[in-house]
Structure formats: C-alpha cells, structure tokens
Write an enzyme that holds these catalytic residues in place. Structure first.
Site, PDB file in Angstrom:
ATOM      1  N   HIS A  94     -17.690  -1.355  31.015  1.00  0.00           N
ATOM      2  CA  HIS A  94     -19.146  -1.292  31.153  1.00  0.00           C
ATOM      3  C   HIS A  94     -19.558   0.120  31.597  1.00  0.00           C
ATOM      4  CE1 HIS A  94     -23.129  -2.998  31.656  1.00  0.00           C
ATOM      5  NE2 HIS A  94     -23.229  -2.223  32.717  1.00  0.00           N
ATOM      6  N   HIS A 156     -18.707   8.076  27.507  1.00  0.00           N
ATOM      7  CA  HIS A 156     -17.726   7.619  26.514  1.00  0.00           C
ATOM      8  C   HIS A 156     -16.370   8.267  26.726  1.00  0.00           C
ATOM      9  CE1 HIS A 156     -20.501   5.664  23.294  1.00  0.00           C
ATOM     10  NE2 HIS A 156     -20.023   4.805  24.150  1.00  0.00           N
TER      11      HIS A 156
HETATM   12  C1  GRF Z   1     -19.418   1.261  25.492  1.00  0.00           C
HETATM   13  O1  GRF Z   1     -20.314   2.135  26.125  1.00  0.00           O
HETATM   14  C2  GRF Z   1     -19.027   0.124  26.404  1.00  0.00           C
HETATM   15  O2  GRF Z   1     -19.022   0.475  27.751  1.00  0.00           O
HETATM   16  C3  GRF Z   1     -20.110  -0.892  26.140  1.00  0.00           C
HETATM   17  O3  GRF Z   1     -20.383  -0.776  24.763  1.00  0.00           O
HETATM   18  C4  GRF Z   1     -20.074   0.542  24.326  1.00  0.00           C
HETATM   19  C5  GRF Z   1     -19.156   0.412  23.148  1.00  0.00           C
HETATM   20  O4  GRF Z   1     -18.901   1.637  22.512  1.00  0.00           O
HETATM   21  N1  GRF Z   1     -19.674  -2.207  26.554  1.00  0.00           N
HETATM   22  P1  GRF Z   1     -17.820   1.721  21.354  1.00  0.00           P
HETATM   23  O5  GRF Z   1     -18.181   0.685  20.304  1.00  0.00           O
HETATM   24  O6  GRF Z   1     -16.473   1.453  21.967  1.00  0.00           O
HETATM   25  O7  GRF Z   1     -17.933   3.106  20.831  1.00  0.00           O
END
Ligand code: GRF
Length: 175
Positions: A94, A156
């Site tokens: 998260h 990220h």
């Molecule tokens: C991430 O920011 C994660 O924390 C949230 O959704 C996003 C997913 O990003 N739960 P990705 O699809 O892994 O690029």
C-alpha cells in the site's frame, strides 16, 4: 493478483529470475482482462487466469499449491471467505504509511493533507480494507515541489524494493 500496470509484479518476476527471492511466481490472477500486468506475466512464461469470480480464483490458487498470495495493485476487495481460505498467506502493498491514508488515491490524499513524510506499507490481508498486521514499512520525504506524479514515481521505486524484501523475509521463514 493484479488489476493494472503491474510494476510491482515486474519487480517480483525480476527478483525471482535473479534468484534473490528463492521462490517463483506460479500464477498471475487478474480481474481485468486489459491489465498490462498480464503481458508482463506472459513475457515471463507465467500462467495467467483472468476472472472476476472468487471461487474460480480460489480453485486455481489451490491447484497451483501457492505458498503466498501477493496482491500487487489488485483493485477488488476480497471476501471474508477468500481471506479465510488462505489464513496469513495473503499480503498487500500500500502506498502510504498505514494506518494513514487507507483505501484509494492514497498518494494524492497524503499530498493534499500536506504531510512532510509518507511511505510504503507491506501488510498481511485481513477482512478489513488495508487493516491487517504490518510486515514492513519505510518512510519517504515529501518534497515541497512534489506533484502526484513525482511522488508516485518515488513511491513506486520504494514499493518495488520493499515488496521483494517482505517476500524474502516470508520465504526465509523470518515472520
Ligand atoms: C501500487 O502503488 C500499490 O501500492 C497499490 O497499487 C499500485 C499498483 O501499481 N496497491 P502496479 O500495478 O504494481 O504498477
């Protein structure tokens, strides 16, 4: 389990390939047929399942004999039945320091609240939304110049490292 872009899935796939997780991804489940995460899985020859139906997901995960289920941008709340089927075996990442800013748009929420520190949380999934026991958290400074885009980019980067670290801990039996 994914619904979107799948950059966290990519980080996990890359770490598996490099052997740093000591484990492998055996199945990628998506509730969204358009998710780019599915393309990433296919590029790594990982089987995929696209369905919105939990009984189908549960059966496939059981058949694949999964040791751990990682939610990586999976945008659907799992039912209590699902969660109870895999006790302490589902984790989520998260983009905030939980319990701050749970739910959707957490990065925007943090920026709009004017906090100077935010971060990332990896936690076990329980029957609530972003409420399960915390496995790892790491802080990140919010810069005065940050926009949702710039902060998302740094979050990220941190997510990709922290998620792999958490999975590694679980694989090593450290939790
Ligand atoms: C991430 O920011 C994660 O924390 C949230 O959704 C996003 C997913 O990003 N739960 P990705 O699809 O892994 O690029």
């Amino acid at each position: 389990m994914v619904s979107g872009n799948g950059t966290n899935l990519q980080a996990i796939l890359d770490a598996c390939k490099q052997g740093t997780l000591g484990d492998e991804v055996v199945l990628v489940v998506s509730n969204n047929a358009e998710a780019y995460a599915l393309t990433r899985a296919k590029k790594h020859q990982v089987p995929t399942l696209v369905t919105g139906q939990e009984p189908e997901m549960i059966a496939a995960l059981q058949n694949a004999d999964v040791a751990l289920i990682c939610l990586a941008g999976f945008m659907k709340i799992l039912s209590p039945v699902f969660v109870r089927t895999f006790p302490r075996r589902i984790i989520n990442i998260h983009p905030s320091l939980l319990p701050a800013f749970p739910g959707l748009q957490s990065i925007r929420q943090a920026l709009e609240a004017g906090v100077t520190t935010t971060g990332v949380t990896v936690h076990f999934v329980d029957e609530g939304v972003d409420t399960g026991p915390i496995i790892l958290q790491e802080k990140l400074d919010v810069l005065k110049t940050d926009t949702v885009e710039s902060l998302t980019e740094r979050i990220h980067q941190l997510e990709h490292r922290l998620y792999c670290q958490a999975i590694q801990k679980i694989a090593k039996g450290e939790l």
